[in-house]
Design a protein around this motif. Sequence first.
Motif, short mmCIF file in Angstrom:
data_model
loop_
_atom_site.label_atom_id
_atom_site.label_comp_id
_atom_site.label_asym_id
_atom_site.label_seq_id
_atom_site.Cartn_x
_atom_site.Cartn_y
_atom_site.Cartn_z
N PHE A 43 0.85 -1.20 0.00
CA PHE A 43 0.00 0.00 0.00
C PHE A 43 0.88 1.24 0.00
O PHE A 43 0.69 2.17 0.78
CB PHE A 43 -0.88 -0.05 1.25
CG PHE A 43 -2.17 0.73 1.19
CD1 PHE A 43 -3.01 0.67 0.09
CD2 PHE A 43 -2.55 1.50 2.27
CE1 PHE A 43 -4.19 1.37 0.06
CE2 PHE A 43 -3.75 2.21 2.26
CZ PHE A 43 -4.56 2.15 1.14
N THR A 44 1.89 1.27 -0.92
CA THR A 44 2.94 2.28 -0.93
C THR A 44 3.27 2.69 -2.36
O THR A 44 2.77 2.10 -3.33
CB THR A 44 4.22 1.73 -0.29
OG1 THR A 44 4.69 0.62 -1.09
CG2 THR A 44 3.98 1.26 1.14
N ARG A 45 4.15 3.67 -2.48
CA ARG A 45 4.61 4.09 -3.80
C ARG A 45 5.27 2.92 -4.54
O ARG A 45 4.99 2.67 -5.71
CB ARG A 45 5.58 5.27 -3.63
CG ARG A 45 6.17 5.78 -4.95
CD ARG A 45 7.50 5.14 -5.26
NE ARG A 45 8.01 5.56 -6.56
CZ ARG A 45 8.86 4.87 -7.28
NH1 ARG A 45 9.31 3.69 -6.85
NH2 ARG A 45 9.28 5.32 -8.45
N ASP A 46 6.16 2.20 -3.85
CA ASP A 46 6.82 1.07 -4.50
C ASP A 46 5.83 -0.03 -4.85
O ASP A 46 6.00 -0.73 -5.86
CB ASP A 46 7.91 0.50 -3.58
CG ASP A 46 9.09 1.45 -3.45
OD1 ASP A 46 9.21 2.38 -4.27
OD2 ASP A 46 9.89 1.27 -2.51
N GLY A 47 4.80 -0.21 -4.03
CA GLY A 47 3.77 -1.18 -4.34
C GLY A 47 3.03 -0.82 -5.62
O GLY A 47 2.71 -1.69 -6.43
N GLY A 48 2.75 0.47 -5.82
CA GLY A 48 2.10 0.90 -7.05
C GLY A 48 2.97 0.68 -8.27
O GLY A 48 2.49 0.27 -9.33
N HIS A 49 4.26 0.92 -8.11
CA HIS A 49 5.20 0.72 -9.22
C HIS A 49 5.26 -0.74 -9.61
O HIS A 49 5.13 -1.10 -10.80
CB HIS A 49 6.58 1.23 -8.81
CG HIS A 49 7.61 1.13 -9.88
ND1 HIS A 49 8.42 0.03 -10.05
CD2 HIS A 49 7.96 2.00 -10.87
CE1 HIS A 49 9.23 0.22 -11.07
NE2 HIS A 49 8.98 1.42 -11.59
N ALA A 50 5.42 -1.62 -8.62
CA ALA A 50 5.53 -3.06 -8.92
C ALA A 50 4.23 -3.61 -9.49
O ALA A 50 4.24 -4.42 -10.43
CB ALA A 50 5.90 -3.81 -7.64
#
Length: 343
Positions: free
Chosen positions: A223-230
């Motif tokens: 539920f994070t920026r990196d989660g959105g990217h992946a």
Amino acid sequence: MVVRLADVAKEAGVSQATASRVLNGSSRKPAEVIADRVREAAERLGYFPNAQAQALARSSAGLVGLIVHDIADPYFSSIARGVQHGLAGTGYQLLLSSTDRDGEAELAAVRAFMSHRTDGILLAGSRGLEDDDVLAAAIGRYQDNGGRVAMIGQPLPGAGGIEVDNAGAAGLLADELLGLGHRRFAVLAGDSSLVTARDRVEGFVGRLREAGFEPEAVLEGAFTRDGGHASLRELLEALPVGAGAEQLCVFCANDVMVLGALTALREAGLRVPDDVAIAGFDDIPTLADMHPSISTVRLPLEEMGRSAGELILAVAGVGERSVVVGEPVLRESTARVERRATA
């Protein structure tokens, strides 16, 4: 040289008990002319009151603790700013703890605030789907001893606060996107173990299904920026996007996931909104300044924090709950684009 309370009392020509009542906030205060003499003596000598003595004198530490998942996340920093505004002018100071979404760290923060005799504790952010009995028990003991607890975003048994109708607001966003003519949807769902993420996804997908549409993919992740990217990179491997495919509309369960997803789209050479439309949830402060500007659900984050700060000090209303319904805000990232036939 360390200036002691006894030095101030001698300088002002009063007893040490009188000086203490003036400088440590006791409800038993001497005449104003004497109080002024004590304060002037303290100023001349450079005396600073002892915080522990002040707390004992007025049976209050004058502290409120705020626990957030990630202070670097604009969602939480906006709420923290609002809480500060809610406490402004009250004499209360705000203590802040950031837990990095770690349940044990959250419990440790609650216990630390309890040990510092804070007058109230605010917890901001999503709760897990599993009941946290240990955390609930700790908060219960704190309340039994006179502490006040309020939640921001998600309810907790026995505590009031500011609750968000995440499912309802996500459904409203789905309605708006359907009204713009979007027909292909995918969802970056975040962490399904979080109540906030689950409710937003269920509200969005439920409204699509009521209208006769099924998302082509629902991908879980952080539920994070990196989660959105992946998750966006995973989505591009699973679905036809760009190169003649009909425009895809991606709903991200929060705005920081949108930021990561936008980076993944740029890396893939895809355009927003021509190839992929995208929308988020929260309306963090920087979102409207992105290019293109990003559609989302607006939550009054600072106002939520301010209201919670005021609530934690209002003893009579500390158990009350108010519900915030977000407002869909349509910007350039979901602009209507003529759909193209799949090649």
